[in-house]
Scaffold this active site. Structure first.
Site: not given
Length: 187
Positions: A148, A135
């Site tokens: 995350y 990501s």
């Protein structure tokens, strides 16, 4: 999009119960792959070429067993995508040790387990392709997403290292770094 050159190949996709993983599994099946689609609960993908299995990527023994089983029954895994991922949203001060460990267990450890198992079977054949899905949060700070972002940065670093290690074996490793994608996980 019409993919070519995939007919008859075996592809492994983790995180295939929804979002990016499910879309990829469907696309590969339509392109002619036998797709082994996995998630914590076996994905429900009604495509003839999809074989669905429950797999917890945080369990290295289970990952090794699945890869060995697929190789023995479906054939050599030619392509694989580590898409399994979890998101924890919360300020660092409120993130528990358990939250942090759960996110790293799936997003970083899981990719390591799958990558290691695939390297063990693809390297001797001197062919294969592994994709890790990261990501842009790995390099772009986001409020409330420290666990995350850190896990995706670890995943990206692992993918680059695996690519360097497998460079001379004919196995390619690509790290795909998505921006925010509107999937059920994000919703």
């Amino acid at each position: 999009m019409q993919l070519t050159g995939f007919e008859g190949r075996v592809a492994l996709v983790t995180g295939a119960a929804g979002g990016i993983g499910e879309a990829l599994a469907r696309l590969l099946a339509k392109a002619g792959c036998t797709v082994v689609a996995t998630d914590r609960t076996a994905p429900a993908i009604p495509e003839a070429r999809v074989q669905a299995f429950a797999l917890d990527v945080t369990d290295s023994v289970a990952v090794d067993a699945l890869v060995d089983s697929v190789e023995a029954t479906a054939g050599p895994i030619a392509l694989a995508a580590s898409v399994a991922g979890v998101l924890h949203v919360g300020d660092v001060a409120q993130t528990t040790d358990a939250d942090w460990r759960r996110v790293f267990a799936v997003n970083a450890d899981g990719v390591f387990h799958v990558g290691r198992a695939l390297a063990r079977v693809m390297s001797p054949r001197r062919q294969g392709a592994i994709v890790t899905v990261s990501s842009n949060a790995a390099g772009v700070p986001r409020h409330g997403m420290a666990a995350y972002a850190a896990s995706k940065a670890a995943l990206a670093a692992f993918g680059r290292s695996l690519a360097a290690e497998l460079l001379d074996t004919g196995v390619s490793v690509t790290n795909v770094c998505f921006p925010l994608v509107n999937t059920p996980m994000i919703a």
